[in-house]
Structure formats: C-alpha cells, structure tokens
Design a protein around this motif. Sequence first.
Motif, short mmCIF file in Angstrom:
data_model
loop_
_atom_site.label_atom_id
_atom_site.label_comp_id
_atom_site.label_asym_id
_atom_site.label_seq_id
_atom_site.Cartn_x
_atom_site.Cartn_y
_atom_site.Cartn_z
N LEU A 1 149.50 77.27 -2.05
CA LEU A 1 149.04 78.63 -2.32
C LEU A 1 147.53 78.66 -2.42
CD1 LEU A 1 149.58 81.62 -3.24
CD2 LEU A 1 149.60 80.72 -5.59
N ASP A 2 146.91 79.60 -1.69
CA ASP A 2 145.48 79.83 -1.82
C ASP A 2 145.22 81.33 -1.71
OD1 ASP A 2 142.88 77.68 -1.31
OD2 ASP A 2 142.50 79.83 -1.19
N ILE A 3 144.33 81.83 -2.57
CA ILE A 3 144.06 83.28 -2.57
C ILE A 3 143.03 83.68 -1.52
CG2 ILE A 3 144.70 83.53 -5.00
CD1 ILE A 3 141.70 83.58 -5.67
N ASP A 4 142.40 82.70 -0.87
CA ASP A 4 141.41 82.97 0.16
C ASP A 4 142.15 83.23 1.48
OD1 ASP A 4 139.47 82.90 2.16
OD2 ASP A 4 138.34 81.27 1.25
N LEU A 5 142.22 84.51 1.88
CA LEU A 5 143.00 84.87 3.07
C LEU A 5 142.43 84.22 4.32
CD1 LEU A 5 143.65 88.67 2.38
CD2 LEU A 5 145.14 86.72 1.91
N ARG A 6 141.11 84.11 4.41
CA ARG A 6 140.51 83.46 5.56
C ARG A 6 140.94 82.00 5.63
NH1 ARG A 6 134.22 81.66 6.06
NH2 ARG A 6 134.35 80.62 8.09
N ARG A 7 140.94 81.35 4.48
CA ARG A 7 141.36 79.94 4.42
C ARG A 7 142.81 79.78 4.87
NH1 ARG A 7 140.18 74.61 4.68
NH2 ARG A 7 141.12 73.36 3.03
N VAL A 8 143.68 80.64 4.39
CA VAL A 8 145.09 80.57 4.76
C VAL A 8 145.27 80.79 6.25
CG1 VAL A 8 147.32 81.74 4.51
CG2 VAL A 8 145.96 81.18 2.48
N ASP A 9 144.59 81.78 6.80
CA ASP A 9 144.69 82.05 8.24
C ASP A 9 144.21 80.86 9.06
OD1 ASP A 9 145.74 84.56 7.80
OD2 ASP A 9 143.83 85.61 8.03
N GLU A 10 143.10 80.26 8.64
CA GLU A 10 142.58 79.10 9.36
C GLU A 10 143.57 77.94 9.33
OE1 GLU A 10 137.74 79.70 8.66
OE2 GLU A 10 138.89 78.26 7.45
N LEU A 11 144.13 77.67 8.16
CA LEU A 11 145.07 76.55 8.04
C LEU A 11 146.32 76.79 8.86
CD1 LEU A 11 144.75 75.71 4.22
CD2 LEU A 11 143.80 74.45 6.16
N ARG A 12 146.79 78.02 8.86
CA ARG A 12 147.98 78.33 9.67
C ARG A 12 147.70 78.16 11.16
NH1 ARG A 12 150.02 83.81 6.49
NH2 ARG A 12 151.37 82.76 4.97
N LEU B 1 143.99 75.21 -2.02
CA LEU B 1 144.08 74.37 -0.82
C LEU B 1 142.69 74.02 -0.29
CD1 LEU B 1 147.08 76.07 1.02
CD2 LEU B 1 147.09 73.97 -0.35
N GLY B 2 141.85 73.55 -1.18
CA GLY B 2 140.51 73.12 -0.79
C GLY B 2 140.46 71.63 -0.51
N THR C 1 137.16 71.97 5.95
CA THR C 1 136.65 70.87 5.14
C THR C 1 136.71 69.54 5.89
OG1 THR C 1 138.76 70.24 4.11
CG2 THR C 1 137.52 72.05 3.10
N HIS C 2 137.44 69.50 6.99
CA HIS C 2 137.60 68.30 7.82
C HIS C 2 138.34 67.18 7.09
CE1 HIS C 2 133.79 69.53 10.31
NE2 HIS C 2 134.76 70.43 10.35
N GLU C 3 139.07 67.52 6.03
CA GLU C 3 139.84 66.49 5.31
C GLU C 3 141.18 66.22 5.98
OE1 GLU C 3 138.79 64.62 2.63
OE2 GLU C 3 136.88 65.55 3.15
N VAL C 4 141.74 67.22 6.66
CA VAL C 4 143.00 67.06 7.39
C VAL C 4 142.77 67.56 8.81
CG1 VAL C 4 145.45 67.65 7.51
CG2 VAL C 4 144.34 67.38 5.28
#
Length: 424
Positions: free
Chosen positions: A32-43, A12-13, A49-52
């Motif tokens: 699905l993304d294995i980066d837990l920080r990334r998942v928490d941020e998106l949730r 999910l980059g 990345t400022h794409e969405v």
Amino acid sequence: MSSSERIVVIGLGYVGLPLAVALARSFSVTGLDIDLRRVDELRSGIDRTHEVDRAGLAASSLRITSDPADCHGADVYIVTVPTPVDLDNQPDLRPVLGATEAVAAMLDGMRKPIIVFESTVYPGVTEEICGPLLERVSGLTRGVDFYLGYSPERINPGDREHTVDRITKVVAGENAAVTERMAAIYGAVTSGGTFSARSIKAAEAAKVIENAQRDINIAFMNEITQIFSRMNISIWDVLDAAGTKWNFLKFQPGLVGGHCIGVDPYYLSYRAQQLGQEPLVILAGRSINDGMGAWVADQLHARREGRAGRALVMGLTFKENVPDLRNSRVVDVIERLKLLGHDVSVHDPLADPDEAMHEYGVELATGELAGCYDLVVVAVPHAAYAEWDDARIAALIAPGGLLADLKNLYASRPLPEGADRWTL
C-alpha cells in the motif's frame, strides 16, 4: 504460520518495495502506498528508486494498491514509512502516526494481527506512542486483539550486496510468541537469518545507534579534514598512510545526507534531552557534518581569492549511483556558493529534474554540458562521471579555472594548463 497468511506492507519506497517483493516470494502480500504516481509507476513496471528492476516487478506476485480498503483483515501489517526531522531537527513522526492510524482502521477485530514497525524511531515510540494510538483509533486492545513488533530496516540505497534477502534481520515482538512468529516470517525471505532482540526498545535502539555511530565517525573525518586543510595536507594522503594499520577504521570525509545517517542521530538526541541527558558527542558530530557543505563552499571561494564566477556542481543526490535526493547536503554547497555570488548550474545524470525542483528549487542542467566554468565541483562521484574522458572533463574548465573534486574522483586526470585543482 503458513504461507497462506496475508501480509500488508505500508509504504513502497526504498525500504518497503524490496521488502514486499521479497516477502511475496513466500507469502500473500499487498503493498500500500498513498502516492498515486508511485503506484501507477510500479504497476507499469517502473521503480524510480532503482531498488527493484522491471523484471523483478513483473515476476512478483505482489499486489500494489493505493486503496486502504484492499488491506483490511490481514495477518501481519508492516509499516515502512519515512521518519524525517523538521526544520528544527526535531523528530517528525507524522508519517508513522498517519500510517498507524491507517492500519488501525484496517483491523477487523476478527484476526489477531501483528503490527510490525520498520521505520527508524527512538526507543519507546512503538509501544508508548503507536500502540496506544492503534488502540484509540481501532477500539481494540493490544495484547488481546493485536500485537506489536519491531524490525529495523537496513536498506542501503544502491547497495546490491547487502539486500533485504541477504542481511540479518533483527526482530522483536511484545512477547516471545510474537518474536518467534516474526523470526519465521523474516527468516523465510533472507539468507542472512534473524536475530531476536531482547525487547522492542532494544531493537529500536539498535537501529538508531547503527547510523549514529557512522555519523560520528564521519564527523571525525570531516573535522580532521578541516584541520589538515590549514596545514595544506590532503586528507586522502593521510588516509592512504593511516589505512595501512590493521585496525584503522576506514571512514571517509564528505557530505552526510540521506534518509538515515543525517537524520537518525537527531531521534536519539531528542529522546536523550527529554530524559535530561545532554548528548554532547552525538550533537557535536551532527553540527560538524551539517556544516560541511558551507565549509567546502567557503574553501572554494577563498581558493579563487574571493572571485565569483560561473560554477558547475556535478551531482545532487545524497550519495553516488542512486537517484535518491532525500536530505542531500550538496544543496548546502550550492546555496552557499550562490550567497557568495557565484552563478551556479547543477547537473546530475540520475536525479529526477521534477523532484529536484520540487524539493530544492534546483533546475538541473539536461543534455550535453556546454561552455567553460570558472569552478567545477565534483560533489557526487557517480560512475557515469568516472566514465567521462579527459577531453570532456577539461572542456568544462575555463582558463585559470578550478576543479574541486570532493571525493578525489579525477585525481589522476590531467587538467588544462593553468587550471587549479582542489580536494579535501
């Protein structure tokens, strides 16, 4: 195909997130993304990345997870993980192979899913490497229990015109039925339509040459910039004149980084060398572009007659108006200036300070910039820098200092008396 079919996007980059959000408008989608920080941020509604934007995430039906168990038994798996190069500029397929193994563990043998790869690879990787790996790990048979497809990603970070829901998507499956199904899926989310490539290898090749072509053209610009600098001619003056010809290709010189242009040509050259073909043009272009940062630093040091001093580098991301630090070649300028004895500070209004430190060991200056610098390098022309007024720019430059403006952002700005100006 029906809208009730389940799609899983792995990664999910910059590529995967916009795609997953677009697909979720028409299908049931799990990201699905294995980066837990990334998942928490998106949730929590944050896309670093400022794409969405936050509203787009809040409105989306996309389910976001870091648990592969949530992704079992889908109808379509789309792999969008990075494909970098290693320190020797050899393809590093570990991310895509890891994602492939993860997908293999998700296959239940009940459905007959399509596994689509969007990651940039050299021709043959999908069918000759990923396909056998899927079979080996899952114990299933390609063409019977699952099918392969390829659809090259075309995300351009920061580009709000050529978004995934507007561009033409190239699709290719291992047979006509798979290709048709992929065209229906991608066609449901983009107004740009789809193009069915003749084969998976043709689609893989199309992607890798798209960026190799840009790399070679920029390398030509960088080479003639270096030639013209010996004649005391600015490339910007040359391009202004040459650009009046109707068929002149309007490429510009600069530092070539990022996750595509600075990487993908090495995938093609690697495969060419495996086959006994020396890719002279491709590698020559890469050599020129990879050396551009050091060349810039050397020019600036010479312009200051070999006098090291306090230097400020403005911008660290690989291109303007994005927070993306991947494969930033500004680092080459920084490291070379340090080697030449300069005390270098780095500023970037968009880059993540923690990421800058983790990736490059660069501590970003935060807050208001203070003090005068003997050398100010405008490396990345962020819009935020364009908004700075004349007084703020002038205050950065020490008496007799040098403003080095790589993209000519401040060409019309007045400088303090005695200050020097340099550009490509």
